[in-house]
Design a protein around this motif. Sequence first.
Motif, PDB file in Angstrom:
ATOM      1  N   MET A   1       0.850  -1.186   0.000  1.00  0.00           N
ATOM      2  CA  MET A   1       0.000   0.000   0.000  1.00  0.00           C
ATOM      3  C   MET A   1       0.894   1.248   0.000  1.00  0.00           C
ATOM      4  O   MET A   1       1.806   1.376   0.788  1.00  0.00           O
ATOM      5  N   CYS A  14      -3.001  -5.400   0.268  1.00  0.00           N
ATOM      6  CA  CYS A  14      -2.572  -5.977   1.543  1.00  0.00           C
ATOM      7  C   CYS A  14      -3.377  -7.228   1.887  1.00  0.00           C
ATOM      8  O   CYS A  14      -3.084  -7.912   2.868  1.00  0.00           O
ATOM      9  N   VAL A  19       3.245 -10.882   0.797  1.00  0.00           N
ATOM     10  CA  VAL A  19       4.135  -9.737   1.002  1.00  0.00           C
ATOM     11  C   VAL A  19       5.425 -10.267   1.608  1.00  0.00           C
ATOM     12  O   VAL A  19       5.543 -10.435   2.823  1.00  0.00           O
ATOM     13  N   MET A  48       4.988 -11.163   5.587  1.00  0.00           N
ATOM     14  CA  MET A  48       4.085 -10.646   6.606  1.00  0.00           C
ATOM     15  C   MET A  48       3.092 -11.748   6.962  1.00  0.00           C
ATOM     16  O   MET A  48       2.521 -12.408   6.083  1.00  0.00           O
ATOM     17  N   CYS A  58      -2.913  -9.260   5.447  1.00  0.00           N
ATOM     18  CA  CYS A  58      -1.772  -8.911   6.289  1.00  0.00           C
ATOM     19  C   CYS A  58      -2.239  -8.640   7.714  1.00  0.00           C
ATOM     20  O   CYS A  58      -3.243  -7.948   7.933  1.00  0.00           O
ATOM     21  N   SER A  60      -1.105  -6.686   9.733  1.00  0.00           N
ATOM     22  CA  SER A  60      -0.971  -5.276  10.118  1.00  0.00           C
ATOM     23  C   SER A  60      -2.042  -4.387   9.517  1.00  0.00           C
ATOM     24  O   SER A  60      -2.035  -3.171   9.736  1.00  0.00           O
ATOM     25  N   LEU A  61      -2.950  -4.974   8.758  1.00  0.00           N
ATOM     26  CA  LEU A  61      -4.027  -4.185   8.152  1.00  0.00           C
ATOM     27  C   LEU A  61      -5.234  -4.163   9.084  1.00  0.00           C
ATOM     28  O   LEU A  61      -5.659  -5.200   9.582  1.00  0.00           O
ATOM     29  N   CYS A  71      -2.687   0.809   7.622  1.00  0.00           N
ATOM     30  CA  CYS A  71      -1.541  -0.034   7.981  1.00  0.00           C
ATOM     31  C   CYS A  71      -1.058   0.396   9.355  1.00  0.00           C
ATOM     32  O   CYS A  71      -0.682   1.560   9.547  1.00  0.00           O
ATOM     33  N   ILE A  73       1.625  -0.443  10.829  1.00  0.00           N
ATOM     34  CA  ILE A  73       3.085  -0.268  10.922  1.00  0.00           C
ATOM     35  C   ILE A  73       3.569   0.581   9.743  1.00  0.00           C
ATOM     36  O   ILE A  73       4.653   0.348   9.207  1.00  0.00           O
ATOM     37  N   ARG A  77       6.952  -0.245   7.659  1.00  0.00           N
ATOM     38  CA  ARG A  77       6.641  -1.271   6.661  1.00  0.00           C
ATOM     39  C   ARG A  77       7.855  -1.555   5.780  1.00  0.00           C
ATOM     40  O   ARG A  77       8.767  -0.737   5.673  1.00  0.00           O
ATOM     41  N   CYS A  81       6.310  -2.956   0.483  1.00  0.00           N
ATOM     42  CA  CYS A  81       5.098  -2.170   0.739  1.00  0.00           C
ATOM     43  C   CYS A  81       5.311  -0.711   0.337  1.00  0.00           C
ATOM     44  O   CYS A  81       4.426  -0.097  -0.263  1.00  0.00           O
TER      45      CYS A  81
HETATM   46  S1  SF4 Z   1       2.644  -4.071   6.280  1.00  0.00           S
HETATM   47 FE1  SF4 Z   1       1.088  -2.505   5.949  1.00  0.00          FE
HETATM   48  S2  SF4 Z   1       1.356  -1.827   3.828  1.00  0.00           S
HETATM   49 FE2  SF4 Z   1       2.419  -3.794   4.036  1.00  0.00          FE
HETATM   50  S3  SF4 Z   1       0.928  -5.378   3.433  1.00  0.00           S
HETATM   51 FE3  SF4 Z   1       0.759  -5.114   5.639  1.00  0.00          FE
HETATM   52  S4  SF4 Z   1      -0.869  -3.599   5.975  1.00  0.00           S
HETATM   53 FE4  SF4 Z   1      -0.212  -3.465   3.820  1.00  0.00          FE
END
Ligand code: SF4
Length: 122
Positions: A1, A14, A19, A48, A58, A60-61, A71, A73, A77, A81
């Motif tokens: 993203m 994401c 990833v 991820m 992900c 982290s989403l 996101c 992080i 990231r 990303c």
């Molecule tokens: S770390 Fe963040 S930008 Fe990367 S895939 Fe996960 S949510 Fe998306």
Amino acid sequence: MSDASPCLNCGACCSHFRVSFFWGECASAGGTVPDDLVVQINPSRVAMIGTDSKPTRCCSLVGDVGTGTRCTIYNQRSSVCREFEASWSQGQVNVDCDAARAAFGLPPLEQPVYDLDLPISA
Ligand code: SF4
Ligand code: SF4
């Protein structure tokens, strides 16, 4: 993203691609990505968590794809990303952005009018 504004209403990439990146981007190796958010996929690469399995999303989403996502992080990231651009954010289509959006029934981003090559009048 990427940090382009359309991404805040999307999050499809994401939740669609694996990833993965070099393990050296993890915090324990001097990088930025928290180690507890990745899984080792081979001797040199990690992914991820949540992106190396189906359904893909992900860890982290947060939020709902196509409505509002973020996101958690963002500033930490990985390079993959940071380098993934929304279509037209750099003046060209990113077919992977379009494909991720299509997987969620979202239309491709449209080229902003100010990016069009306008004919020059004499
Ligand atoms: S770390 Fe963040 S930008 Fe990367 S895939 Fe996960 S949510 Fe998306
Ligand atoms: S699929 Fe494209 S528009 Fe959607 S979050 Fe990813 S880069 Fe942004």
